[in-house]
Write an enzyme that holds these catalytic residues in place. Structure first.
Site, mmCIF file in Angstrom:
data_model
loop_
_atom_site.group_PDB
_atom_site.id
_atom_site.type_symbol
_atom_site.label_atom_id
_atom_site.label_comp_id
_atom_site.label_asym_id
_atom_site.label_seq_id
_atom_site.Cartn_x
_atom_site.Cartn_y
_atom_site.Cartn_z
ATOM 1 N N HIS A 1 0.816 -1.218 0.000
ATOM 2 C CA HIS A 1 0.000 0.000 0.000
ATOM 3 C C HIS A 1 0.850 1.269 0.000
ATOM 4 O O HIS A 1 0.306 2.375 -0.119
ATOM 5 C CB HIS A 1 -1.016 -0.017 1.157
ATOM 6 C CG HIS A 1 -0.481 0.387 2.486
ATOM 7 N ND1 HIS A 1 -0.042 -0.521 3.420
ATOM 8 C CD2 HIS A 1 -0.318 1.602 3.044
ATOM 9 C CE1 HIS A 1 0.359 0.133 4.499
ATOM 10 N NE2 HIS A 1 0.205 1.430 4.292
ATOM 11 N N ASP B 1 0.086 -7.523 1.728
ATOM 12 C CA ASP B 1 0.598 -6.146 1.751
ATOM 13 C C ASP B 1 2.127 -6.118 1.792
ATOM 14 O O ASP B 1 2.733 -5.780 2.811
ATOM 15 C CB ASP B 1 -0.003 -5.404 2.955
ATOM 16 C CG ASP B 1 0.177 -3.902 2.855
ATOM 17 O OD1 ASP B 1 0.616 -3.411 1.791
ATOM 18 O OD2 ASP B 1 -0.112 -3.218 3.860
ATOM 19 N N GLN C 1 0.873 6.200 11.380
ATOM 20 C CA GLN C 1 0.937 6.656 9.986
ATOM 21 C C GLN C 1 2.369 7.058 9.614
ATOM 22 O O GLN C 1 3.019 7.805 10.359
ATOM 23 C CB GLN C 1 -0.014 7.834 9.762
ATOM 24 C CG GLN C 1 -1.374 7.404 9.206
ATOM 25 C CD GLN C 1 -2.066 6.344 10.049
ATOM 26 O OE1 GLN C 1 -2.093 6.448 11.259
ATOM 27 N NE2 GLN C 1 -2.593 5.307 9.428
ATOM 28 N N GLY C 2 2.831 6.549 8.489
ATOM 29 C CA GLY C 2 4.185 6.830 8.026
ATOM 30 C C GLY C 2 5.192 5.753 8.402
ATOM 31 O O GLY C 2 6.304 5.736 7.889
ATOM 32 N N ASP C 3 4.802 4.876 9.324
ATOM 33 C CA ASP C 3 5.662 3.725 9.650
ATOM 34 C C ASP C 3 5.428 2.574 8.692
ATOM 35 O O ASP C 3 6.200 1.616 8.656
ATOM 36 C CB ASP C 3 5.381 3.225 11.072
ATOM 37 C CG ASP C 3 5.837 4.202 12.133
ATOM 38 O OD1 ASP C 3 6.919 4.807 11.956
ATOM 39 O OD2 ASP C 3 5.115 4.364 13.143
ATOM 40 N N SER C 4 4.337 2.641 7.948
ATOM 41 C CA SER C 4 3.984 1.566 7.025
ATOM 42 C C SER C 4 5.166 1.161 6.174
ATOM 43 O O SER C 4 5.970 1.998 5.757
ATOM 44 C CB SER C 4 2.867 2.016 6.089
ATOM 45 O OG SER C 4 1.639 1.838 6.720
#
Ligand code: ARG
Length: 230
Positions: free
Chosen positions: A42, A89, A176-179
């Site tokens: 993603h 993912d 958010q942003g660690d993905s």
């Protein structure tokens, strides 16, 4: 990372930050090979030639003058990735040059899908918070699929996802942003091994909602064969 502390320079040398053409960090990743980053599906928009991503490695401080910045050449998004469930993912990014840092091996069996894991990233340090300049880390215990399902009301694909966190109290989680960044632990040889990829959650660090990670062992052979095509 919510509820974490700063990582020391060199502690997780396989960590990379992915940066877009607007010079914004948008995801994390880990060096699967010195010229291949393993991240989340993603985090990327599809497969093919792609020179729009910059991988920054070798530093905890993104503004350090010793940061190594390398452009992508190709992206391979997991076949079958679905935005509906966030199943499958994972993605690979081929780099124009190697980043001369140790790589992170991935789990090829379910043996390490238990215990306490480490997560790291430059994502938000609280729900709705801003991206970080310095790499943060935290430890999160394994959460069984049954416990994860009962606490989280979302779709959990049991063999494709692995949960971790503190469902009773919340407080520690990726955000958010660690993905795309790795979730890892020590193996029997006392070396880091990647068991998860930061994938999704409901908010960040809320009680009742552990973090959900791509179950790397399920995709290990698909990742290895995909890497050979890059
Ligand atoms: N999907 C998020 C991202 O794109 C990561 C979410 C992780 N959330 C969590 N609560 N563990 O950065």
């Amino acid at each position: 990372v919510v509820g974490g502390t700063r990582a020391a320079q060199g502690e997780f040398p396989f960590m990379v930050r992915l940066i877009n053409e607007e010079n914004e960090g948008f995801c994390g990743g880990a060096l699967y090979a010195q010229d291949i980053v393993l991240t989340a599906a993603h985090c990327v928009s599809g497969s093919g030639n792609n020179t729009s991503i910059t991988a920054t490695g070798g530093v905890v401080d993104l503004q350090s003058s010793s940061a190594v910045k390398v452009r992508s050449t190709k992206v391979l998004q997991a076949p079958g990735f679905t935005k509906e469930t966030y199943g499958k993912d994972w993605a690979l990014i081929k780099l124009a040059q190697p980043i001369n840092q140790p790589t992170l091996k991935i789990a090829t069996t379910t043996a390490y899908n238990q215990g306490t894991f480490t997560v790291a990233g430059w994502g938000a340090n609280r729900e709705g918070g801003s991206q970080q300049r310095y790499l943060l880390k935290a430890n999160v215990p394994f959460v069984s699929d049954a416990a994860c399902r009962s606490s989280s009301s979302f779709i959990l694909v049991a063999n494709e996802m692995i949960c971790a966190g503190y469902p009773d109290t919340g407080g520690v989680d990726t955000c958010q942003g660690d993905s795309g960044g790795p979730m890892f632990r020590k193996d029997n040889a006392d070396e880091w091994i990647q068991v998860g990829i930061v994938s999704w959650g409901y908010g960040c660090a809320r009680p009742g909602y552990p973090g959900v990670y791509t179950e790397v062992s399920t995709f290990a052979s698909a990742i290895a064969s995909a890497a050979r095509t890059l």
